[in-house]
Design a protein around this motif. Structure first.
Motif, PDB file in Angstrom:
ATOM      1  N   HIS A  41       4.167 -38.792 -19.906  1.00  0.00           N
ATOM      2  CA  HIS A  41       4.188 -39.871 -21.137  1.00  0.00           C
ATOM      3  C   HIS A  41       5.613 -40.441 -21.245  1.00  0.00           C
ATOM      4  N   MET A  81       0.832 -40.514 -14.510  1.00  0.00           N
ATOM      5  CA  MET A  81      -0.341 -40.250 -15.278  1.00  0.00           C
ATOM      6  C   MET A  81      -0.873 -41.574 -15.749  1.00  0.00           C
ATOM      7  N   GLY A 113      -2.902 -39.152 -11.780  1.00  0.00           N
ATOM      8  CA  GLY A 113      -3.953 -38.223 -12.449  1.00  0.00           C
ATOM      9  C   GLY A 113      -4.505 -38.991 -13.459  1.00  0.00           C
ATOM     10  N   ALA A 114      -5.552 -38.504 -13.947  1.00  0.00           N
ATOM     11  CA  ALA A 114      -6.381 -38.797 -15.098  1.00  0.00           C
ATOM     12  C   ALA A 114      -7.013 -40.290 -14.974  1.00  0.00           C
ATOM     13  N   GLY A 115      -7.213 -40.919 -13.682  1.00  0.00           N
ATOM     14  CA  GLY A 115      -7.652 -42.102 -13.530  1.00  0.00           C
ATOM     15  C   GLY A 115      -7.784 -42.576 -12.100  1.00  0.00           C
ATOM     16  N   VAL A 138      -5.021 -37.852  -7.402  1.00  0.00           N
ATOM     17  CA  VAL A 138      -6.052 -36.664  -7.776  1.00  0.00           C
ATOM     18  C   VAL A 138      -7.328 -37.029  -7.943  1.00  0.00           C
ATOM     19  N   SER A 161     -11.569 -35.863  -9.009  1.00  0.00           N
ATOM     20  CA  SER A 161     -12.342 -34.607  -9.204  1.00  0.00           C
ATOM     21  C   SER A 161     -13.598 -34.764  -8.964  1.00  0.00           C
ATOM     22  N   LEU A 178     -15.160 -40.763  -6.326  1.00  0.00           N
ATOM     23  CA  LEU A 178     -13.695 -41.436  -6.482  1.00  0.00           C
ATOM     24  C   LEU A 178     -13.069 -41.218  -5.194  1.00  0.00           C
ATOM     25  N   GLU A 200      -8.895 -31.792  -7.164  1.00  0.00           N
ATOM     26  CA  GLU A 200      -8.419 -30.723  -8.009  1.00  0.00           C
ATOM     27  C   GLU A 200      -9.352 -30.311  -8.863  1.00  0.00           C
ATOM     28  N   GLY A 255      -3.865 -28.221 -17.591  1.00  0.00           N
ATOM     29  CA  GLY A 255      -3.779 -29.452 -18.109  1.00  0.00           C
ATOM     30  C   GLY A 255      -5.293 -30.292 -18.102  1.00  0.00           C
ATOM     31  N   HIS A 256      -5.206 -31.402 -17.711  1.00  0.00           N
ATOM     32  CA  HIS A 256      -6.548 -32.380 -17.647  1.00  0.00           C
ATOM     33  C   HIS A 256      -7.478 -32.046 -16.609  1.00  0.00           C
TER      34      HIS A 256
END
Ligand code: TUI
Length: 314
Positions: free
Chosen positions: A46, A72, A96-98, A117, A119, A123, A138, A144-145
């Motif tokens: 962040h 992120m 990460g995360a998107g 990354v 999951s 994607l 991952e 983490g997420h």
């Protein structure tokens, strides 16, 4: 692709990425990992663009080896961080995360490799079409997420679905895990939790000791109802959050309750009230040691395991 070919592609000695963890993967850890032959990755988390710029410059002062930045994608600073990465230049970025789709063209034009990354197989396929250089598959064992699929199930399905190199992450902390990842079709591994206990890692010592003390069932996924499930070490914060979720507390309130709890754990050592992210492999991790030792022992163990399996088969 073999581990050796991934190393050639990126100019590294060992096919081991150090996960780009927010607040944790700062220049000190990143430079130590890259200097020792792995791929160190700054965790932008962040933080804002200026912080990322300073970290990149500091890594470059400490080592001339390749390193990366993890972006992120839920961060409000994504645009400025991407701009900084383009201006400063790094070997590689992970995300990460998107879905990083809209940034790929500019990164490629600047010669920056991109390993998002993922999951899911869907994607991974989409990003291969958009021109990424590889993916990090991952599993939900990671800290983490997290997504929903385990590393054991996800890695071979992603490896079958795309032609690009696949780096396995989640549930890997030693040479046995690395050998297993190769067996599943990975070209390399990414580890986060194992590098939290690196000597050069700038976290609070209480966080490192909590990981060393943890057993196999000492992590839990919190925040399922917010749409951002996050695996952390079981503690008072996890119990409170789980209780609030059970009572149907609103998403906004849950997010407010969680704010600032990660640095509280990672930097200030609040192991009860903070949110100490860690993967299920915490139970495998026994000591603090230099990043170079971590890399060497994992490579040696993976080599021994693969040779032994081969002999036993013959
Ligand atoms: O990103 C992580 N781990 C993280 S991010 C983080 S900070 C955070 N802040 C607020 C809320 C939640 C987390 C702490 N740990 N790992 C990589 C990762 N990416 N795991 C799973 C994913 C992922 C999930 C969905 C990647 C792509 C994705 O796709 C969504 C889509 O658009 O298809």
């Amino acid at each position: 692709m073999l581990g050796k070919e991934l190393c050639q592609l990126l100019g590294i000695r060992y096919p081991i990425f150090q996960g780009g963890m927010a607040w944790i993967s700062t220049a000190e850890l990143v430079a130590a990992v890259s200097e020792a032959g792995g791929l160190g990755i700054i965790g932008a988390g962040h933080a804002d663009g200026q912080w990322v710029r300073e970290q990149i410059r500091e890594v470059k002062q400490r080592t001339d080896k390749p390193f990366g930045v993890n972006v992120m994608l839920l961060s409000v600073y994504v645009e400025e961080i991407m701009q900084v990465v383009l201006e400063e230049g790094v070997c590689l970025i992970t995300t990460g995360a998107g879905n990083p789709g809209k940034y790929i063209e500019a990164l490629k034009a600047r010669g920056i490799r991109i390993f998002p990354v993922v999951s899911s197989v869907a994607l991974a396929r989409r990003l291969e079409r958009l021109g990424v250089d590889g993916v990090i598959a991952e599993g939900m064992e990671s800290g983490g997420h997290v997504g929903e699929t385990t590393t054991m199930a996800l890695v071979p399905q992603v490896a079958d679905a795309i032609k690009l190199p696949v780096v396995a992450a989640g549930g890997i902390a030693d040479g046995r895990g690395m050998a297993a990842a190769f067996a599943l079709g990975a070209s390399g591994v990414q580890m986060g939790t194992r590098f939290i206990v690196a000597k050069e890692c700038p976290v609070h010592p209480a966080y490192q000791q909590a990981i060393i003390r943890a057993g196999d069932r000492d992590t839990i996924v919190t925040g399922q109802s917010t749409g951002h499930p996050v695996r952390i070490l079981r503690n008072r914060f996890a119990r409170q959050l789980t209780e609030m979720e059970k009572q149907g507390v609103s998403r906004e309130e849950l997010e407010k309750f969680g704010q600032g709890k990660y640095p509280a754990a990672a930097l200030h050592g609040d192991m009860d009230g903070g949110s100490p992210m860690a993967g299920q492999v915490a139970g495998l991790i026994k000591q603090v040691e230099p990043a170079a030792e971590i890399l060497k022992s994992i490579m040696q163990e993976a080599d021994q395991v693969l040779k032994r399996l081969w002999r036993e088969k013959a």
